[in-house]
Design a protein around this motif. Structure first.
Motif, PDB file in Angstrom:
ATOM      1  N   ASN A  38      -2.490   2.034  13.076  1.00 46.07           N
ATOM      2  CA  ASN A  38      -2.368   2.979  11.972  1.00 46.07           C
ATOM      3  C   ASN A  38      -3.610   2.848  11.105  1.00 46.07           C
ATOM      4  O   ASN A  38      -3.970   1.751  10.689  1.00 46.07           O
ATOM      5  N   SER A  40      -5.677   3.974   7.668  1.00 51.93           N
ATOM      6  CA  SER A  40      -5.539   4.577   6.335  1.00 51.93           C
ATOM      7  C   SER A  40      -6.876   5.123   5.867  1.00 51.93           C
ATOM      8  O   SER A  40      -7.755   4.373   5.443  1.00 51.93           O
ATOM      9  N   LYS A 344       1.423  10.554   8.012  1.00 52.71           N
ATOM     10  CA  LYS A 344       2.127   9.289   7.791  1.00 52.71           C
ATOM     11  C   LYS A 344       3.564   9.384   8.290  1.00 52.71           C
ATOM     12  O   LYS A 344       4.251  10.385   8.082  1.00 52.71           O
ATOM     13  N   GLU A 350       1.613   3.133   0.186  1.00 52.96           N
ATOM     14  CA  GLU A 350       0.334   3.789   0.487  1.00 52.96           C
ATOM     15  C   GLU A 350       0.407   5.303   0.421  1.00 52.96           C
ATOM     16  O   GLU A 350      -0.587   5.970   0.111  1.00 52.96           O
ATOM     17  N   PHE A 358      -3.558   9.607   7.427  1.00 53.88           N
ATOM     18  CA  PHE A 358      -3.006   8.368   7.994  1.00 53.88           C
ATOM     19  C   PHE A 358      -2.854   8.529   9.509  1.00 53.88           C
ATOM     20  O   PHE A 358      -1.744   8.479  10.037  1.00 53.88           O
TER      21      PHE A 358
END
Length: 366
Positions: A38, A40, A344, A350, A358
């Motif tokens: 993942n 960010s 996401k 976050e 994301f």
């Protein structure tokens, strides 16, 4: 006893050689088992740049407004603009004294040096979008050995990160203007000297940059008057997740969110595998093995092979399921990689579920 040992050794050698000759596609095995990752990029305003190393499953995160200019560390003397914040530049005609340049003297140029406004004529104000900066076109011309041959440039400092609220599933990566600077760059014995100032300043600042061959570039923040760390060492990253200023044929420059560049200057090559029905992308990815690698497909002169090709937004944020990527890193390791999410998955500290910025992917060594 000695004869028995010799026979065993010869037999083992023959067996080993036989196994090797049967495998015509030997590749170096990367010191990693692969992973689900993942990333960010910071959400819908995409403030981050993420530099990812596949062979070590490591990342470095920086802010895309942390730097303005990148100075090539190889033999050429080239300077690169920060594409992620939509910077542009052009040489100021007949300018010889940086301190004499004012906004009034370049007002006509300011109207022209605009980026990501769909004007094909403005492509000359950005760098080679393929990323071949050591040999390709750069808006700031190659720094000449004779100091007097280096012009003074008007630099559009691009856009800040957007500070407002963004709807779930959308992106807004362009904020307020960062203003204008005047810049002149010359060579030193081991690097660069940079003269720079705000456009209406009557005195300029200077900073020297020493080339470091362990890195592709040395990075400088003109806004903060210092050299800064951005990219990892040249062989310590493969992919960069960031906003990127690309071009659309016939329509000029345009800034893309959710963009992925590969480290072509550091020797990373890649190609895309598209899958046709009835085979699914997931099934083709899972079955793809080292012997399926097609060396002729690797692209080494364009860092946009992944780019924005992995996702779509016309029908809502989505990952294209009919493709994956084969990557060869600078150490000769091969990987297969496919994207699994554009937004996401769950809400946490976050960001919110469904928020852009994301991306997720999985990869395995070949």
């Amino acid at each position: 006893m000695k004869k028995i040992l010799v026979s065993l050794l010869i037999g083992t050698s023959l067996v080993s050689q036989s196994c090797i000759s049967d495998n015509e596609d030997l590749v170096a095995v990367a010191p990693v088992d692969g992973a689900s990752v993942n990333v960010s990029v910071g959400g819908a305003t995409q403030p981050n740049q993420v530099w990812f190393d596949l062979s070590e499953n490591k990342r470095v995160l920086t802010k895309r407004t942390d730097w303005d200019l990148a100075f090539y560390s190889g033999t050429a003397f080239k300077v690169v603009l920060n594409s992620s914040i939509m910077m542009g530049a052009t040489k100021i005609p007949n300018a010889t004294n940086i301190d004499a340049v004012t906004s009034a003297s370049v007002v006509a140029l300011q109207a022209q040096v605009q980026v990501a406004n769909f004007n094909p004529a403005n492509e000359i104000y950005i760098d080679d979008v393929k990323g071949n900066f050591p040999s390709g076109y750069t808006a700031i011309g190659e720094v000449k050995a004779v100091e007097a041959d280096n012009g003074i440039y008007l630099v559009n400092m691009g856009k800040d990160v957007y500070q407002g609220t963004v709807a779930i599933g959308a992106v807004t990566y362009s904020g307020d203007s960062r203003g204008w600077m005047k810049v002149q760059i010359t060579r030193t014995s081991d690097g660069y000297k940079v003269k720079y100032a705000e456009i209406d300043a009557t005195a300029h600042k200077e900073i020297t940059v020493t080339k470091n061959a362990s890195y592709n570039y040395n990075f400088v923040s003109l806004k903060n008057n210092k050299e800064v760390f951005i990219q990892p060492e040249r062989k310590k990253w493969d992919l960069c997740f960031s906003v990127f200023t690309n071009t659309i044929p016939g329509a000029g420059s345009y800034a893309y969110a959710d963009f992925v560049n590969n480290n072509n200057v550091g020797g990373v090559a890649a190609y895309e595998v598209k899958v046709t029905a009835p085979t699914t992308g997931v099934d083709a990815y899972n079955k793809f093995k080292a012997s399926d690698i097609d060396q002729s497909q690797f692209v080494i002169d364009d860092h946009r092979i992944i780019g924005s090709n992995w996702r779509g937004t016309a029908s809502g944020a989505e990952v294209y399921g009919d493709r994956f990527y084969v990557i060869k890193d600078s150490d000769g390791y091969y990987f297969k990689l496919r994207f699994t999410r554009l937004t996401k998955a769950t809400t946490d500290s976050e960001g919110q579920a469904g928020e852009r910025g994301f991306p997720s992917f999985e990869y395995k060594p070949l």
